[in-house]
Design an enzyme around this catalytic site. Structure first.
Site, mmCIF file in Angstrom:
data_model
loop_
_atom_site.group_PDB
_atom_site.id
_atom_site.type_symbol
_atom_site.label_atom_id
_atom_site.label_comp_id
_atom_site.label_asym_id
_atom_site.label_seq_id
_atom_site.Cartn_x
_atom_site.Cartn_y
_atom_site.Cartn_z
ATOM 1 N N ASP A 82 -2.018 49.950 -4.660
ATOM 2 C CA ASP A 82 -1.516 50.657 -3.854
ATOM 3 C C ASP A 82 -1.915 52.254 -3.361
ATOM 4 O OD1 ASP A 82 -0.438 51.645 -6.340
ATOM 5 O OD2 ASP A 82 1.779 50.355 -5.541
ATOM 6 N N ASN A 153 13.119 48.265 -10.942
ATOM 7 C CA ASN A 153 13.886 47.699 -9.828
ATOM 8 C C ASN A 153 12.873 46.021 -10.100
ATOM 9 O OD1 ASN A 153 11.182 48.365 -8.510
ATOM 10 N ND2 ASN A 153 12.359 49.184 -7.600
ATOM 11 N N HIS A 155 9.576 45.968 -8.798
ATOM 12 C CA HIS A 155 8.423 45.451 -7.441
ATOM 13 C C HIS A 155 6.931 45.655 -8.517
ATOM 14 C CE1 HIS A 155 7.677 50.515 -7.743
ATOM 15 N NE2 HIS A 155 7.301 50.043 -9.609
ATOM 16 N N GLU A 160 9.160 46.037 -2.839
ATOM 17 C CA GLU A 160 10.040 46.314 -2.926
ATOM 18 C C GLU A 160 10.773 45.251 -3.294
ATOM 19 O OE1 GLU A 160 9.985 48.619 -4.952
ATOM 20 O OE2 GLU A 160 9.127 50.457 -4.119
HETATM 21 P P1 PGA Z 1 5.107 52.680 -15.018
HETATM 22 O O1 PGA Z 1 5.141 52.151 -13.370
HETATM 23 O O2 PGA Z 1 3.954 52.669 -15.699
HETATM 24 O O3 PGA Z 1 4.865 54.480 -14.784
HETATM 25 O O4 PGA Z 1 6.224 52.941 -15.556
HETATM 26 C C1 PGA Z 1 4.896 50.835 -13.363
HETATM 27 C C2 PGA Z 1 5.784 49.979 -11.892
HETATM 28 O O5 PGA Z 1 6.409 50.935 -11.032
HETATM 29 O O6 PGA Z 1 4.444 49.404 -11.254
#
Ligand code: PGA
Length: 265
Positions: A82, A153, A155, A160
């Site tokens: 992304d 959450n 995702h 999402e």
């Molecule tokens: P993080 O993000 O490694 O910064 O916890 C994980 C994600 O949102 O996929």
């Protein structure tokens, strides 16, 4: 040091490590093996990459191995999950910048094989750019690996939580999306304030992620424990995007540290 412990949670294969260092080394070792096997079989390795705090140690290990001559990414192609939209690639908050800092600028990967969705495409061309990204992956023979993190959450990429039926969610293409409030809240760490967070992004679709021949889900830290347990033990639902990985369980390994595994029981 206590050993890692393999777990079966329903159909999912889960490996719990004592700490994030050991979990990251496991992920790096697996990526190294996937590169070697794919290059031996097809002459190239196609790798889906992730950003965020979690994979930083993995990239550090891979970069050190390349510097030591123990690993080469000369036959690799990468596709990142992304990118914020809109954003300049040289913005230090862009995922293009992140990948340059943590991996691309430190390894022997060809510049025209390190692909990230482009946060500068005109908005009217964003859908076509996203569709083109899916076609590039297909033309490359699909992903040998997708490395994933999990949002609080649930995702994966910026896919999402959604109220779509699971089969429709699983078929989502790469596209422009709005970020979920929890994602925005977590991005304040980088952006400084909620108002400064870029609220949209281009994300690889669930379809391309689930089609990867191998998927490594890496989650570390106590903050991830509730969502990891929900994704592995709750219903398979688009409301918890990572739970959908259980529909392709034979191709997925969950690599956790003890704090992230704490709610698995
Ligand atoms: P993080 O993000 O490694 O910064 O916890 C994980 C994600 O949102 O996929």
């Amino acid at each position: 040091m206590p050993a890692e412990r393999p777990l079966r949670v329903a159909d999912a294969s889960v490996i719990v490590h004592p700490d994030a260092e050991s979990a990251s080394k496991d992920a790096a070792d697996r990526i190294e093996r996937i590169v070697a096997d794919a290059v031996a079989a097809r002459g190239k390795a196609v790798l889906g990459m992730a950003t965020g705090a979690t994979p930083e140690k993995v990239y550090g290990l891979l970069a050190a191995r390349v510097a030591a001559g123990a690993l080469s990414l000369r036959d690799a192609t990468t596709y990142n999950l992304d990118e914020y939209y809109p954003i300049q690639p040289l913005d230090p908050l862009s995922y293009r910048s992140y990948m340059h800092r943590h991996l691309f600028g430190r390894v022997d990967l060809a510049a025209n094989r390190a692909h990230i969705l482009d946060g500068t495409v005109p908005e009217h061309a964003a859908a076509e750019h996203a569709a083109q990204f899916d076609r590039w992956i297909e033309a490359d023979g699909g992903l040998d690996l997708q490395l994933l993190g999990i949002g609080r959450n649930g995702h994966i990429g910026f896919n999402e939580p959604s109220d779509l039926p699971v089969d429709e969610f699983a078929a989502l293409p790469t596209r422009l999306v709005d970020l979920h409030p929890i994602t925005v809240a977590d991005a304040v760490r980088e952006f400084g304030s909620p108002e400064a967070v870029i609220p949209r992004a281009l994300t690889m679709g669930v379809r391309a992620i689930l089609a990867a021949r191998s998927i490594i889900m890496l989650a570390t830290g106590a903050k991830k424990a509730p969502i990891v347990a929900q994704a592995l033990k709750g219903p398979i639902t688009a409301a918890v995007p990572a739970s959908v990985l259980r529909t392709v369980a034979d191709r997925v390994v969950w690599i956790l540290d003890e704090p992230a595994a704490a709610d698995l029981g």
